[in-house]
Design a protein around this motif. Structure first.
Motif, PDB file in Angstrom:
ATOM      1  N   TYR A 182       0.835  -1.209   0.000  1.00 30.59           N
ATOM      2  CA  TYR A 182       0.000   0.000   0.000  1.00 30.59           C
ATOM      3  C   TYR A 182       0.861   1.245   0.000  1.00 30.59           C
ATOM      4  CZ  TYR A 182      -3.757  -3.101   1.547  1.00 30.59           C
ATOM      5  OH  TYR A 182      -4.675  -4.105   1.650  1.00 30.59           O
ATOM      6  N   ARG A 183       0.462   2.240  -0.778  1.00 28.65           N
ATOM      7  CA  ARG A 183       1.101   3.549  -0.708  1.00 28.65           C
ATOM      8  C   ARG A 183       0.001   4.585  -0.809  1.00 28.65           C
ATOM      9  NH1 ARG A 183       5.863   5.015   1.548  1.00 28.65           N
ATOM     10  NH2 ARG A 183       6.510   7.026   0.739  1.00 28.65           N
ATOM     11  N   ARG A 184      -0.179   5.340   0.268  1.00 34.68           N
ATOM     12  CA  ARG A 184      -1.252   6.347   0.346  1.00 34.68           C
ATOM     13  C   ARG A 184      -2.597   5.755  -0.056  1.00 34.68           C
ATOM     14  NH1 ARG A 184       3.085   9.975  -0.773  1.00 34.68           N
ATOM     15  NH2 ARG A 184       3.146  11.408   0.980  1.00 34.68           N
ATOM     16  N   ASN A 186      -3.272   3.481  -2.031  1.00 32.16           N
ATOM     17  CA  ASN A 186      -3.282   2.794  -3.332  1.00 32.16           C
ATOM     18  C   ASN A 186      -2.485   1.500  -3.249  1.00 32.16           C
ATOM     19  OD1 ASN A 186      -4.632   4.996  -4.606  1.00 32.16           O
ATOM     20  ND2 ASN A 186      -2.662   6.076  -4.623  1.00 32.16           N
ATOM     21  N   ILE A 188       0.201  -0.852  -4.912  1.00 33.88           N
ATOM     22  CA  ILE A 188       1.300  -0.857  -5.878  1.00 33.88           C
ATOM     23  C   ILE A 188       1.584  -2.314  -6.229  1.00 33.88           C
ATOM     24  CG2 ILE A 188       3.711  -0.183  -6.298  1.00 33.88           C
ATOM     25  CD1 ILE A 188       2.074   2.267  -5.586  1.00 33.88           C
TER      26      ILE A 188
END
Ligand code: WT7
Length: 654
Positions: A182-184, A186, A188
């Motif tokens: 997860y990144r922010r 979202n 990946i």
């Protein structure tokens, strides 16, 4: 220069005490490192502390044998310290994991078994790790080191092309990755990028035979038969309590490679040694953070960079520290996430970058007003010069005027900090914006173009005049580049003088304190990350419309520096907003999002010398409103006028 601050509660500064220790270290440099290395576990002690017979290929602890696992893991197991927590892992989605030293030891032994017995990794093989900030990353690094292989960690924010380049250069047959992360908020998809990279590597003659995939998300990714294996399935097949003895490594064997940018398009595989690196970082960690058994320690970097290797993985583990390992972004879901974690775990030592501090300061102090930061004892910073006002904010608002700020200057090449306060020995009076003084055993200086020493207040080049155990062993596959990059500028081999050149400008004040002024080469520091301008230019000209590109750094209030691309187009193309966006997208695709240019400027001609060299300094001078200096070597003076207009209108858009 700024005056020293009145200071302190728990650490009373004493310059004399520090200088005494420092000077004593230099009286007998080799004896000093000999004694420090003996604090660690070795299979066999060395015959020679430092072999200077083939400079600049210095060799530390020659004849010594060890494995970093002995000091990071095995040392604690079977003692009362084995149940200490090694990592409190904090996921971006709020999930948590707690891993004790004993559990880490079990996992590492099992994964060592998997790598050796199922995957066929042997001593001296390179394994590329492309993983997010999850515990399987340190587990993989330790396992690879345990069986005598060499890890090459690639930052998970790099693109598939950047990953492919590093796989090819290191000739890795095995890659460890994850389905995604997860990144922010979202998702990946890392695995997809690995598939692309493996295909690109194959085209360039390097066949990745095995890919091990850690399941961080739902595991819904394509797996290739007989090439891709789930980490958890392999681990389930390994015996529960297997013990894999740490391979006996020579001190001068390679522990890991880590790629970093230089002044050409090709990243450099920096090689660190088994014994020297281990000895250096063990000691520097102690000097930097004055570790205590009950400490909760947090280095908020990514393990994909050297800071994470030294200060999240090997350094803290060798001190039986309890670390926070954080997966997420520093301001997601809210700008107080970092301080909430400090409060939740009662973090005592916190180490980060000026970029992160500038970002969090910008959000406003309301995000720190309702959190309890009283557990903090020492604060650190690294990666770029810290602005004095940011330093003061850190000191006053985060440290409540009670914590020393440990500003550490170092590089991927140096293994650990080289210039910095050392509260673990004796704290020196601090000055906001100065990394203070060299650490024990480090002979640093500031010199002029002609090699003579700069006067106090006079800008010069930072240099290191004696080898140190944490120094790089060289550049993977390119010994000449090692000599040329670091040891040519100021050395005089005929006189036996060898001087390490880090490519930073610096100045010393009348108290002898060092102030780092930024890079002296064509390398940018974007949010503390090192990206070469030529690497960026090479990426930009892969766009079919681009003829030539010149990249320079423009000041940015948060990221320190951001790339500006000045480009010329091929016949038949006209400048447009869309084209500018496409060029930015190309950089994201070829290198990764961290390198994305802030702006793309179109011109008809780049300022070039008659021999065809792009004069970036002219663009830089214009950006900073400085005189553009000597232009007599310019091929076509009309390029300057056009450029000036373009840069002026660019500055209005900032
Ligand atoms: C370059 C090395 C070492 C870990 C992170 C960066 C700059 C680093 C400082 C500091 C001023 C600093 C230098 C150096 N730098 N620390 N405390 N003050 N500048 O590692 O990516 O290898 O970059 O970062 O320019 O040469 P790196």
């Amino acid at each position: 220069m700024t005056e020293a601050l009145p200071f302190d509660e728990r650490y009373i500064p004493s310059l004399n005490e520090y200088l005494q220790y420092y000077e004593k270290s230099l009286d007998d440099l080799e004896g000093f490192w000999d004694g420090n290395a003996r604090q660690l576990k070795w299979y066999r002690y060395w015959d020679v502390v430092l072999d200077r017979s083939n400079p600049p290929f210095y060799k530390w602890f020659v004849g010594g044998e060890t494995n970093i696992n002995l000091n990071a893991l095995d040392r604690w197991v079977g003692t009362s310290l084995e149940n200490r927590v090694a990592y409190y892992w904090v996921g971006e989605d709020g999930s948590r994991r707690t891993i004790s030293y004993r559990e880490l030891f079990r996992e590492v032994n099992r994964f060592s078994f998997v790598l050796k017995e199922f995957i066929g990794v042997g001593k001296g093989d390179t394994v590329t790790l492309y993983l997010p900030m999850i515990p399987e990353l340190p587990i993989s690094m330790l396992s690879i080191a345990r069986i005598g292989a060499i890890h090459s960690v690639v930052f998970s924010g790099f693109s598939s092309a950047a990953l492919a380049e590093r796989i090819v250069d290191a000739e890795s047959k095995v890659v460890v990755t994850a389905d995604g992360f997860y990144r922010r908020g979202n998702i990946i998809n890392l695995k997809e990028r690995v598939d692309e990279a493996v295909a690109m590597a194959r085209d360039r003659g390097v066949d990745v035979e095995k890919v091990i995939v850690v399941k961080r998300l739902d595991g819904n990714v394509k797996m290739h038969m007989n090439r891709d294996y789930w980490y958890h399935e392999l681990m389930a097949e390994a015996p529960q309590k297997v013990y894999v003895p740490p391979e006996k490594m020579k001190s001068t064997d390679i522990l890991f490679i880590l790629y970093t940018s230089g002044t050409t398009g090709k990243p450099k595989g920096i090689m660190h040694s088994v014994g020297g690196y281990m000895t250096y970082i063990y000691n520097v960690f102690k000097w930097n953070w004055d570790p205590r058994p009950e400490d909760i320690y947090w280095c908020a970097a990514d393990i994909g960079w050297i800071t994470g290797h030294t200060y999240i993985v090997y350094g803290p583990l060798m001190h039986n520290m309890t670390s926070i390992m954080y997966e997420g972004a520093p301001d997601y879901p809210k700008p107080d996430i970092i301080w909430r974690i400090v409060e939740e775990y009662g973090v005592n030592t916190f180490y980060t970058s000026p970029t992160l501090l500038r970002l969090l300061r910008k959000y406003g102090d309301k995000w720190i007003e309702n959190v309890d930061l009283s557990s903090l004892r020492i604060l650190g910073t690294v990666g770029e010069p810290i602005n004095p006002d940011v330093w003061k904010w850190y000191y006053e608002k985060i440290g409540r005027n009670a914590c020393p700020i440990v500003d550490t200057w170092w590089q991927t090449e140096t293994g650990a900090a080289m210039l910095s306060p050392a509260p673990g020995i004796a704290l020196v009076p601090l000055k906001p914006g100065s990394a203070t003084l060299p650490l024990p055993g480090i002979v640093a200086d500031v010199i002029k173009e002609d090699g003579s020493r700069s006067e106090p207040g006079e800008k010069g080049y930072l240099v290191v005049k004696e080898p140190w155990p944490g120094m790089l062993m060289g550049i993977w596959g390119d010994p000449d580049r090692y000599i040329n990059t670091y040891w040519s500028r100021f050395s005089d081999p005929e006189k036996g003088i060898w001087i390490y050149y880090p490519a930073d400008y610096a100045v010393r004040d009348s108290d002898g304190y060092f102030w780092i002024l930024g890079r002296a080469d064509e390398v940018l520091k974007i949010a503390g990350h090192r990206i070469g301008t030529i690497e960026l230019e090479d990426a930009i000209i892969t766009h079919p419309a681009v003829s030539e590109a010149a990249v320079v750094g423009a000041p940015d209030p948060v990221k320190g520096e951001l790339p500006i691309a000045v480009v010329t187009l091929k016949e038949g193309y006209t400048p447009s907003e869309e084209l500018a966006e496409e060029i930015k997208e190309t950089v994201r695709r070829v290198i990764g999002p961290i390198a994305t240019p802030k702006k793309v400027v179109f011109v008809n001609k780049l300022p070039k010398t008659r021999s065809g060299k792009i004069m970036r300094r002219i663009i830089i001078a214009m950006l900073h409103d400085r005189p553009i200096g000597d232009t007599s070597t310019l091929e076509d003076p009309s390029a300057v006028e056009e450029l000036k207009e373009a840069i002026e209108s660019l500055k209005k858009s900032f």
